[in-house]
Design an enzyme around this catalytic site. Structure first.
Site, PDB file in Angstrom:
ATOM      1  N   ASP A  98       1.065  -1.007   0.015  1.00 18.31           N
ATOM      2  CA  ASP A  98       0.270  -0.055  -0.070  1.00 18.31           C
ATOM      3  C   ASP A  98       0.817   1.207   0.196  1.00 18.31           C
ATOM      4  OD1 ASP A  98      -2.327   1.516   0.003  1.00 18.31           O
ATOM      5  OD2 ASP A  98      -2.889   1.215   2.023  1.00 18.31           O
ATOM      6  N   HIS A 407       3.933   4.536  13.131  1.00 12.43           N
ATOM      7  CA  HIS A 407       3.032   5.369  12.411  1.00 12.43           C
ATOM      8  C   HIS A 407       1.853   5.182  12.340  1.00 12.43           C
ATOM      9  CE1 HIS A 407       2.264   1.200  10.931  1.00 12.43           C
ATOM     10  NE2 HIS A 407       1.938   1.407   9.964  1.00 12.43           N
ATOM     11  N   GLY A 410       0.812  -0.374  15.468  1.00  7.41           N
ATOM     12  CA  GLY A 410       0.933  -1.718  15.702  1.00  7.41           C
ATOM     13  C   GLY A 410       0.146  -3.001  16.252  1.00  7.41           C
TER      14      GLY A 410
END
Length: 484
Positions: A98, A407, A410
């Site tokens: 992605d 980011h 997780g």
């Protein structure tokens, strides 16, 4: 558990994987984690992938794992690696399927109490405005000519057709367009997959959330970002390049795997197949990857337009950007050519960020001028039942992690295991008790995204904050979740 990793503790937030673990490692591994997170990571086997990435041709410095790290394709999700721009290689699996999956944050001038009676209606409008689902079509089907132009221009293409305002570009990473895109490097199969998907969320962990500011850590930074009032309503969009980016990744992963012997590479894991950055194949991959990145930015631009329209419909106001200003758009799953000091010398490197976010510190020229005093906004979504976070980049990221940090939360459970933990009906009841209104395209897939499937995002962001990679600004709590 798999292979035993000889971890060496550096400090409260960092662990080293020494090169003696595998004689093929060109650099050590460094993993960011506290005591509790490192136990999750050890059980996931992701540390083996950190060590494997350290064998990449031309890798410099360290192979890095962020605190949200988990097992991925070749690279761990949450993996960062930099390879020398002249002598190194690029690994398509190290960027991921992605491409430019990213996060966009919008502010509003509304407070939580002002929308309480309209939550269900707003959720319905958002669900109607934001197409979702596996393989689903988007808001706009493009002509082949529009597809070509969008690959080259990214967000500005969408804004030129009325899906936003020029000011949106100022607060988008790379101004919403990654240089070097070349549509000639993109396969016909990828074009076919992407041509009708622009303006769609997709499925899996992609979402749109309406949230509110629950806690402010840094009042000064929060004021600069325009999210400085407790109870303030904001919207987060998380999605990427859909089937278009997935096909580009697949095309070049297969190409790389077929050419390892030709390049003289013997990857420790076939999923780490790579191409020399200076080869035609390497350059073609970066050009196609840029096309996918630009598609993703245009995709989020259209979705933001849909969000603004939904708020306009429900609250009886014009869908003006000044009422819902964009705070920032940050990408992950990307490769960037950047300069860092390595062993006392400035070197240009190709930074692979696989499930990792750029986190540039105050003063960096790549940051919008209005944010330059506080640092680049870093948007960290958590799970749909707890919280998400906004941070700003800190100087430690330039010194330790090639300008990168975590980011998201997780995963701690695989999708299959998560579905066995809680069924969708029970999950919806749980979220309702938490005050979260959900609209979902496929209830059967919802359990894959249960909060229990993810690590605690508070722990994740505390690690990067304490390590000096980024600094906490605000914590956000979910009110509405729209998913595929």
């Amino acid at each position: 558990m798999g292979e035993k990793i000889p971890l060496e503790r550096i400090d409260d937030t960092r662990w080293r994987i020494p090169q003696r673990f595998n004689e093929k490692m060109h650099v050590p591994g460094i993993v960011y984690a506290n005591d509790q997170l490192i136990e999750h990571i050890l059980n996931d086997n992701a540390l083996v992938q950190v060590a494997n990435v350290a064998t990449l041709p031309g890798i410099v410095g360290y192979s890095l794992g962020m605190p949200d790290i988990h097992w991925g394709y070749g690279f761990p999700v949450g993996g960062v690696a930099a390879t020398d721009a002249q002598e190194g290689a690029v690994s398509p699996g190290g960027i991921g399927f992605d491409i430019n999956c990213g996060v966009r944050l919008l502010a509003t001038d509304l407070l939580r109490d002002q929308i309480k009676g309209q939550v269900d209606r707003l959720a319905d409008e958002l669900f109607t405005n934001l197409p979702s689902g596996v393989g689903g079509a988007g808001m706009r089907k493009r002509t082949p000519e529009e597809m070509q132009e969008g690959m080259l221009r990214g967000c500005s293409w969408a804004i030129g057709r009325g899906y936003g305002v020029p000011e949106d570009l100022d607060v988008t990473e790379e101004n919403g367009c990654l240089a070097g895109a070349n549509p000639d490097a993109v396969s016909q199969k990828a074009l076919v997959r992407g041509i009708n998907q622009l303006g769609s969320l997709g499925s899996g962990n992609h979402f749109c959330e309406v949230q509110y500011v629950e806690h402010i850590y840094d009042k000064e930074a929060a004021k600069v970002l325009g999210i400085n009032q407790k109870g303030q309503v904001v919207t987060t969009i998380h999605c990427g390049s859909r089937g278009f980016g997935h096909q580009i990744a697949q095309d070049f992963i297969e190409l790389a795997e077929s050419k390892q012997s030709e390049y003289g590479f013997t990857p420790i894991d076939r999923q780490l197949a790579s191409m020399p950055l200076q080869s035609k194949d390497g350059k073609d991959y970066l050009a196609a990857m840029a096309c996918a990145a630009n598609f993703a930015w245009a995709n989020r631009q259209l979705l933001m337009y849909g969000v603004r329209q939904a708020f306009s419909t429900v609250f009886g106001r014009k869908a003006r950007s000044k009422d819902q200003p964009m705070v920032y758009d940050v990408c992950h799953n990307i490769a960037k050519m950047e300069e860092y000091e390595i062993d006392g010398q400035m070197r240009q490197v190709c930074v692979h960020r696989k499930g990792a976010t750029r986190a540039f510190p105050p003063g960096h020229l790549a940051i919008p001028e209005k944010y330059r005093a506080v640092g680049q906004p870093v948007l960290i979504p958590g799970d749909m039942g707890r919280y998400s976070f906004v941070l700003v980049g800190a100087q430690g990221s330039m010194e330790q992690s090639f300008g990168s940090c975590c980011h998201g939360a997780g995963r701690r459970l695989s999708r299959t295991t998560a579905k066995k933990t809680m069924d969708s009906k029970d999950l919806l009841k749980y979220l309702d008790r938490q005050g979260v209104t959900v609209r979902v395209h496929s209830k059967n897939l919802l359990a894959e995204e249960a909060p229990a499937a993810y690590k605690d995002a508070q722990q994740i962001v505390n690690v990067v904050h304490n390590a000096g990679l980024a600094s906490l600004v605000v914590r956000l709590k979910p009110l509405i979740v729209v998913k595929g």
